[in-house]
Design an enzyme around this catalytic site. Structure first.
Site, PDB file in Angstrom:
ATOM      1  N   GLU A  98      31.870  46.090  57.606  1.00 28.85           N
ATOM      2  CA  GLU A  98      32.022  47.518  57.873  1.00 28.85           C
ATOM      3  C   GLU A  98      30.707  48.188  58.245  1.00 28.85           C
ATOM      4  O   GLU A  98      30.699  49.118  59.058  1.00 28.85           O
ATOM      5  CB  GLU A  98      32.616  48.206  56.636  1.00 28.85           C
ATOM      6  CG  GLU A  98      34.029  47.781  56.290  1.00 28.85           C
ATOM      7  CD  GLU A  98      35.049  48.340  57.264  1.00 28.85           C
ATOM      8  OE1 GLU A  98      35.059  49.563  57.480  1.00 28.85           O
ATOM      9  OE2 GLU A  98      35.830  47.542  57.813  1.00 28.85           O
ATOM     10  N   ASP A 116      37.549  55.299  67.301  1.00 26.20           N
ATOM     11  CA  ASP A 116      38.807  54.573  67.093  1.00 26.20           C
ATOM     12  C   ASP A 116      40.014  55.488  67.004  1.00 26.20           C
ATOM     13  O   ASP A 116      41.106  55.050  66.649  1.00 26.20           O
ATOM     14  CB  ASP A 116      38.715  53.704  65.837  1.00 26.20           C
ATOM     15  CG  ASP A 116      38.501  54.523  64.566  1.00 26.20           C
ATOM     16  OD1 ASP A 116      38.265  55.749  64.674  1.00 26.20           O
ATOM     17  OD2 ASP A 116      38.563  53.937  63.469  1.00 26.20           O
ATOM     18  N   THR A 121      34.553  58.548  60.306  1.00 19.56           N
ATOM     19  CA  THR A 121      34.666  57.482  59.313  1.00 19.56           C
ATOM     20  C   THR A 121      33.484  57.619  58.383  1.00 19.56           C
ATOM     21  O   THR A 121      32.349  57.764  58.837  1.00 19.56           O
ATOM     22  CB  THR A 121      34.656  56.105  59.994  1.00 19.56           C
ATOM     23  OG1 THR A 121      35.828  55.969  60.796  1.00 19.56           O
ATOM     24  CG2 THR A 121      34.624  54.983  58.972  1.00 19.56           C
TER      25      THR A 121
END
Length: 313
Positions: A98, A116, A121
């Protein structure tokens, strides 16, 4: 839920390993988890009659609503990822994919839009402004700690939930997140949310399916990447599809063969959602451990993600 690291094959070479269905010495086959799981499995089977939704409901039950006999059976299993050292290893493995680091705690302050379609995020597990988990985190944190630096963004977070929009968040939200991430209470809130939504349900179902530490991590990483949803490309849907295709150890199947099936289905789902995606977090990490027969996830470990090598002694 963090989305995909959108790296294409053309950018980073990926070593693809074949699925080999041979029983490694450590592959225990039927009943591989040790104690009899039949009571817990029958309990969950009733939920599974409702499909992935039922499995999700079973895995996410609050402690007070769990059946005592089920919990007693699971409590008698080898610790697996519930062992503190193995749980730490699991966070390092996830962080390598990640955030390209083994220092997973450095990701409390992480925040960016990775393109995305899920907005920002952020944090140790990739909470997203577009997938409700970041909103839920900030709401719970604000309830316990009113007046924190993120509270003023709650109206905007509610408005953008389910979208990739930054409306009402820019330009100050990313700086506010990074500042709040220095607060121990917010770090603890991230840990708690990770365990409640991702880690605990994944490990509980893996134990129920008779999987050891590696299998528990395979479920956990899939939960992180694909999200705790029930559609065909989310974690609970992936598990349901794998169980239809291959017997879990609790059902009398080979642990290694079942995990190969699950990883095959998972990689297909990754590519279906993001054509050309780099799947090395599976190919040269989890699949490597599996082909080595390391079902207990013993250290030392060495693996590659996105072309970078990581080692844990």
């Amino acid at each position: 839920m963090k989305g995909a690291r959108l790296l294409l094959f053309a950018a980073v070479p990926v070593v693809v390993t074949a699925s080999v269905y041979l029983l490694a010495p450590e592959d225990t086959g039927a009943g591989g988890a040790g104690p009899d799981l039949s009571k817990a499995y029958r309990s969950q089977a009733a939920q599974d009659a409702k499909g992935a939704q039922g499995a999700k409901a079973w895995a996410e039950r609050s402690e007070g609503s769990r059946r005592a006999e089920d919990e007693a059976v699971i409590a008698d299993l080898p610790p697996g990822l519930t062992d503190p050292a193995k749980k730490e290893l699991a966070q390092q493995l996830v962080a390598s994919a990640e955030n390209s680091t083994l220092d997973w705690r450095s990701a409390y302050a992480y925040i960016e839009d990775i393109g995305d379609g899920q907005g920002y995020t952020a944090g140790i597990i990739g909470f997203c402004t577009g997938t409700n988990d970041l909103l839920t985190l900030v709401e719970g944190y604000t309830k316990a700690h009113p007046g924190n630096g993120l509270a003023k963004y709650l109206p905007a977070l509610r408005a953008v939930d389910g979208t990739d929009s930054h409306e009402g968040l820019d330009p100050g939200f990313t700086a506010a997140w990074k500042a709040e991430a220095r607060v121990p209470a917010f770090q603890k809130a991230q840990d708690t949310a990770r365990d409640r939504v991702y880690f605990d349900p994944a490990v509980r179902l893996a134990e129920l399916d008779g999987l050891g530490a590696l299998g528990q991590f395979v479920y956990y990483d899939a939960m992180v990447f694909h999200g705790p949803g029930t559609n065909a490309t989310s974690f609970y849907g992936l598990r349901e599809r794998a169980l239809r295709k291959s017997d879990s150890p609790t059902e009398g199947g080979s642990e290694k063969a079942y995990l190969n099936t699950f990883l095959d289905i998972r990689e297909d789902a990754m590519r279906a959602k993001h054509p050309g995606i780099d799947t090395s977090r599976v190919d040269t990490a989890q699949r490597r451990f599996l082909n080595d027969g390391n079902l207990a996830l013993r250290t030392p470990l060495e693996w590659q993600v996105y072309g970078e090598t990581f080692k844990v002694p």
